[in-house]
Design a protein around this motif. Sequence first.
Motif: not given
Length: 349
Positions: A113-121, A126-130
């Motif tokens: 999930a954090r990788l998805l944010e890192g690529f600006d996708l 926080e709830l979605q990450r959990i």
Amino acid sequence: MVQPAWEETRLDVRPPVARLIDAQRRFDVCHVGLVLRAVLGVQLTLALGLAMSSETASQWAWSMSGASVAALSAVLAWLLIVCAAKRVLARLPEWAQWTLPIILGALCAYGGARLLEGFDLGGLGELQRIAAALSGALAAGVLLGWLKLRERAQAPADALARLVELQSRIRPHFLFNTLNTAIALVRVDPNRAEAVLEDLAELFHVALADAGPTAEGVHLAQEVELARRYLAIEQLRFGDRLRVSWHLDPHADEVRVPPLLLQPLVENAVRHGVEPNDLGGDVDITIQARGSEVEIRIVNTVGLVSRVQGHGLALRNVRQRLRLMHDVAARLEAGPDEGRFVVRIVLPR
């Protein structure tokens, strides 16, 4: 209390308790069949979930492109780590074998999930990450549970193989003919009589051996030796009517196969292709290594209809155990071909 003799010799087909992760098991998290199922299962679940939340096909396709990056990264990372650590995990108690991979599944999904944010996708709250972490833990638990159920399914197949083999070995006429042959040879050829009894003893020994569901299998060379012993006994019965031809590739000797793979198929060839015909028949066994695969071919001539109608137990049992041990990496084909009956097995090396 003294245990009755019959209890000492009975065949125990109850499956032993199997560990969740076993470094000796052929089918585990490193197997190509499990990797394909894990990847396809996650992608299918993801596609259905996003389809329910998307209003148009283009919106669904855009969401899938981003979510696939996170999902595939998480799944493949989990598989690689658990596969690399399976020897360490195999030494841990079973509760740890469940807990650690499930926690790892949560961490891998959170990282995806954090990788998805890192690529600006896409940005995630926080709830979605959990939720992603919990989904990863659930997916890991489901995959481990499926492995456990699959392992339990293998135990009846192994037990059935031993029962079918034992039943075939104690068929009255086979045992009667073998012992009579040995008795007749005692005075004229004692060494040959001893060899016949040794072959018969080895067949019984293998039939009664306890091969648990976590066994890695046996070497193909051992299966060839067992089949040779069986054919040596039958050669005394049929004489020139049984014509056997072997074509063996030594590079295939170390390949792992389920126990009692080859002998029941050879026995089928003798019973249905040689025994019912006055002129006998030919049995050709070919084993050849080809790249990353090994091919086994058992071919017998077809003449008169066999007096003993088979039920296909041997072929069904072999096919089931190959699927349990090698999954999609192995295949079995059987059927008539120009006046002969051909059984073809392809295994990974």
